[in-house]
Each structure stands twice: as C-alpha cells, then as structure tokens.
Design a protein around this motif. Sequence first.
Motif, PDB file in Angstrom:
ATOM      1  N   TRP A 538      61.866  12.128  18.658  1.00 23.36           N
ATOM      2  CA  TRP A 538      60.622  12.879  18.826  1.00 23.36           C
ATOM      3  C   TRP A 538      60.896  14.212  19.515  1.00 23.36           C
ATOM      4  O   TRP A 538      60.528  14.423  20.672  1.00 23.36           O
ATOM      5  N   PRO A 539      61.551  15.143  18.820  1.00 25.40           N
ATOM      6  CA  PRO A 539      61.799  16.462  19.414  1.00 25.40           C
ATOM      7  C   PRO A 539      60.494  17.239  19.587  1.00 25.40           C
ATOM      8  O   PRO A 539      59.483  16.951  18.939  1.00 25.40           O
ATOM      9  N   THR A 540      60.544  18.224  20.455  1.00 24.39           N
ATOM     10  CA  THR A 540      59.386  19.093  20.674  1.00 24.39           C
ATOM     11  C   THR A 540      59.471  20.282  19.723  1.00 24.39           C
ATOM     12  O   THR A 540      60.493  20.968  19.672  1.00 24.39           O
ATOM     13  N   TRP A 541      58.406  20.509  18.956  1.00 23.67           N
ATOM     14  CA  TRP A 541      58.398  21.642  18.030  1.00 23.67           C
ATOM     15  C   TRP A 541      57.021  22.293  17.991  1.00 23.67           C
ATOM     16  O   TRP A 541      56.016  21.698  18.379  1.00 23.67           O
ATOM     17  N   GLU A 542      57.036  23.518  17.521  1.00 22.87           N
ATOM     18  CA  GLU A 542      55.807  24.313  17.430  1.00 22.87           C
ATOM     19  C   GLU A 542      55.615  24.784  15.997  1.00 22.87           C
ATOM     20  O   GLU A 542      56.575  25.148  15.314  1.00 22.87           O
ATOM     21  N   LEU A 543      54.378  24.765  15.553  1.00 21.64           N
ATOM     22  CA  LEU A 543      54.019  25.271  14.232  1.00 21.64           C
ATOM     23  C   LEU A 543      52.987  26.368  14.421  1.00 21.64           C
ATOM     24  O   LEU A 543      51.945  26.151  15.033  1.00 21.64           O
ATOM     25  N   ARG A 544      53.302  27.553  13.891  1.00 22.11           N
ATOM     26  CA  ARG A 544      52.429  28.713  14.098  1.00 22.11           C
ATOM     27  C   ARG A 544      52.254  29.468  12.783  1.00 22.11           C
ATOM     28  O   ARG A 544      53.204  29.635  12.010  1.00 22.11           O
ATOM     29  N   PHE A 545      51.030  29.940  12.551  1.00 15.05           N
ATOM     30  CA  PHE A 545      50.750  30.726  11.351  1.00 15.05           C
ATOM     31  C   PHE A 545      50.933  32.202  11.661  1.00 15.05           C
ATOM     32  O   PHE A 545      50.390  32.720  12.642  1.00 15.05           O
ATOM     33  N   ASP A 546      51.708  32.883  10.808  1.00 12.00           N
ATOM     34  CA  ASP A 546      51.960  34.312  10.964  1.00 12.00           C
ATOM     35  C   ASP A 546      51.165  35.065   9.902  1.00 12.00           C
ATOM     36  O   ASP A 546      51.488  35.005   8.717  1.00 12.00           O
ATOM     37  N   PRO A 547      50.100  35.794  10.289  1.00 20.19           N
ATOM     38  CA  PRO A 547      49.294  36.503   9.288  1.00 20.19           C
ATOM     39  C   PRO A 547      50.040  37.637   8.606  1.00 20.19           C
ATOM     40  O   PRO A 547      49.651  38.065   7.518  1.00 20.19           O
TER      41      PRO A 547
END
Length: 561
Positions: A538-547
């Motif tokens: 269960w690694p820590t990750w981030e998901l972000r939308f780039d406009p």
Amino acid sequence: METSSEHSSGEPHSRVESDVGTKKRRVSDLPANGIAVADGSIQQTGEVKLDNPSPIENEVLRDYQGAIAPAVNASFAESVIEPTLVLFEVHVPPSVMIDGVHSQHFFGTGVIIYHSQDMGLVAVDRNTVAISASDVMLSFAAFPIEIPGEVVFLHPVHNYALIAYDPSALGAAGSSMVRAAELLPEPALRRGDSVYLVGLSRSLQATSRKSIVTNPFAALNIGSADCPRYRATNMEVIELDTDFGSTFSGVLTDEHGRVQAIWGSFSTQLKYGFSTSEDHQFVRGIPIYTISQVLDKIVNGANGPPLLINGVRRPMPLVRIMEVELYPTLLSKARSFGLSDNWVQALVKKDPIRRQVLRVKGCLAGSKAENLLEQGDMVLAVNKEPVTCFRDIENACQALDKISDNEGKLSMTIFRQGREIDLVVGTDVRDGNGTTRVINWCGCIVQDPHPAVRALGFLPEEGHGVYVARWCHGSPVHRYGLYALQWIVEINGRPTPHLDAFIDVTKELGHGEFARVRTVHLNGKPRVLTLKQDLHYWPTWELRFDPNTAMWIRQTIKALD
C-alpha cells in the motif's frame, strides 16, 4: 473499496442492468507505476481518420443512411433530433471513486449541443457522468462509431455535465452525419404545453412520445445520502404527464425538434427506518437555458482558467453562486409566520403563478454566507428587487460579474423571527472541474471535502482539508479501523489542515512504522487510533489533474525502496 464508516461486506450499488445485446466495454484501471493517463482516452478508438471519404467509406455511408431512414410512425421531432443523440457508457476506475460516487458503471443519453471541426460538446445529466475522473465512451445515433469523450465541465449546482469529443475521430463520413441540436431556451415551457420526449434505447434506437407539461417549475428536494454525494439543489425541473420510466433519459423538444430541456436522471436515496436505505433514481426535465448560457461562454471565450480540449487551450467559465440551499414556501404559510401584507402583495405581483417565497434550508460550511444567513430565513428581495424563485437568485449573482468594481456581494432583504433585516451577503465563485486531486495513503483515499460534505454544515475547526472518501478491504486503514466519512486532522501530533501538509507528514513515515492518527467524524465526534504503515502493498501516491495537458498524472509519494 468502501465508503461506510464501519466494516461492510456489501458490494457497491451499480446501475448496470441486464440487457440482451448490450455491448459492455472493460475499461482498465489507472496504472500503478506513475504513468500519466489521458482523461477519457484510456480506450482508444480503432477508427481510421480520413480527410476525404474513400469509395469504401462512401458505400458504408450510403448503406447506413438507408438503414437509419426514419420509421414510418416516427414524429417529425424524432427524425430531426435523432442525429444529435449520443449514448453514454461511463466507467469510474476503482482507485478514483471520489466525491461519494455510488457506482462504477453508468449509462445514459446525451444530446450534442455544439459540433465544429475542432470540438464537439455533449450535454448529459450528472447521474450519468458524476465525476471528472471517468472513462467516457460515446456511441452516436447518427453513425455507427464509438469514440472516447472527455469531461470538461461539471456544473456545481445544476444536474448536468458537458463532455467534449474530437470530431476528427468520427471520420469524414461520420462528421457529415453528426450534427448539433438547435437549442430553444426561450420562451420557457408552461403548464399544458405539448412536448416530445425523445431518447435512445441501449440498441441505439430512437424512441419518442408526445407528452404534456404538468409542472414546469417543480422544486427539487433531494436529501443527503448516507455517504454524501452530489445532489442537485436550488433547481426547478419539469414534470410530464407520461414518460418511459425512471431509467429513460433524453431530451424534450417542440414539434420542430428544437431542444427545450434535457430529460435527465437524478440520484437519490430512500431510507427505510433508522438503518436501512436504498439508492434510487428518477427523471425530470432540466431547462436548457442554463446549459445554453454556459455553452455561449465556452464558445465565445470565458473568464476562467484555460483547459486543453482537443489540443486547443480554451478558457472555461466560472460560476458565481450563493452557497445556500433554499426551498420554496407558499405565501399562505409565510403569512402565518408573520410576513406582512405588503410583502405578500409585492411577491404575488412579481410572480402571480408561483405565489411563493424562498427560505433558507442551510448554508454550505466554509461559504461566505455561512455566518450571515440562518435556517428558516425568508429571502424577500435582492438589490431591492423581489425574488420568488431560484433563477432570480442566479440572475442576481450573474449580474455581479458584469460589474467591474464589485466585491461579489448581494444586498439582501430577509425576514427573520418577525423582523425584516437588510444584509450584505457574499457570493462564491466555483469552476466546473470538480475534484482534481486525491491521495491514497495506507489504502484510504483522501481529498478536499466536496460540496455535498460541506452542505451538511460542519467542518472541523482543527482543519478540514483531508477528508477520507473511501477505504479498501485488506488495507492498513481497514485493519486498524480508519474508515470513510471523517477528516484526518493530525498525525503523530502534527496538524494536517490541508493535503500539502498531509503529504509532508506522511512521506516521513517509514515502512512498518506506526502512526497515531486523530480524526473527526461527520457527526463531530473526535477519535484517536494507531495504524501500521505497509509500503510494500500500500504505497502512498497522488493523482492530480493537469488542465494544461488534460492528463491525470499519478505520482508515487512514498513506496518501499
């Protein structure tokens, strides 16, 4: 993946229904290695893009044009509107089931409201496209092709979304047959008007019937679900005498095929007793005027941040709203609460049909109106003009954008506990992007609290930027009891008021290290627990939308070396 605050073995509710001959597409989940994924483009179309149709394509086009000849008993409105209809198949990847979305699969019908060489736009209800992190596939009634769509606008209040597609993906033959519908925002529908309800079946066959408008301004009253999710508020919808049931969506047109409303699906939850609830949906008409206003801003240039659509950066509109949930009350009731005869007569003169006054149900936590308006307040006038419906409030908010030196505030006259009070109430500006950033830590998905959470009227004073939206079975948060519907306000004694602070704290935690977590539940109850981090599974990750790139980018924050 679960949203309940306690352990549950039930499967998430799904809107997928058995339908013989229905084509199902498997949409892959987001990758686990930090690779960027184009929004809405996980599935690639196999169509060959042709600038000029080949002889084979011309033959296919002629055959298909003959195959879709209008049925003998089809109305003129149906034959006009059918080439503008689109069937939606929407999949939400399990790793981004954010904002309380209650299912992974959705189906519905939308209508093309704009079609050019560079961009196509389809309007659909938000019970079909609930969040921006969705894989959307579009099947066109005008031509046998399926292409991906991209979510470009989610209205923060009204129940509709705008989906963009690339017209070049249709090929020359498809582009010549697909077209946009003609919108008719004015005049507004009235009681007794005849309309044509037109939509698509799962087999892309147009279905229509003539109906009568029984109530053109029915006020919605949708309660909050057990797990807060998007719900339409401050909306007047259209009711008909007959329709095709609660799962049929489409458009309402006049006899010439001009769209006056979209017949959209709304999500709600029916509660039985104190502990049992069931997800339901119903359909109503959404007047086309609000969609037409946003469309004009997108096409002619808006004042919001740009978004990359089909390789072109386009300014997207911002929506100014008063983040207050309102509901109508009959003037006869308002009079019994002490409203003066002068105000009753003024409101009747303003709107002799509705004969109502708007009352405050609640303010969204963190809004500019939160500490000014109170539950039960009657809204009598804005800028000295009487108001009787939600659209009056919307028009007053939009008028502020036309004044260059305004502070975004409305001068309001309200009636509270037998007294008339003049207030200056601030408004809020929202975009149509929805939630654009999520973090997965120890198997739970955290995000900023979305509007449905803020509508409950409570945010922790210690910090409210890290809201647990989901949790996964078998994860550390499942094992140690950190479930959804609560805020993480502190880790190992360090405050986490927002997502950036949360990342700074969690990236310092090592594999197998224990963390002391302080939380606050939606009901306001604090809690402290300890969990053991497992970076192997269960690694820590981030998901972000780039406009700027129209891409959802996944970045690993902390993993086992």
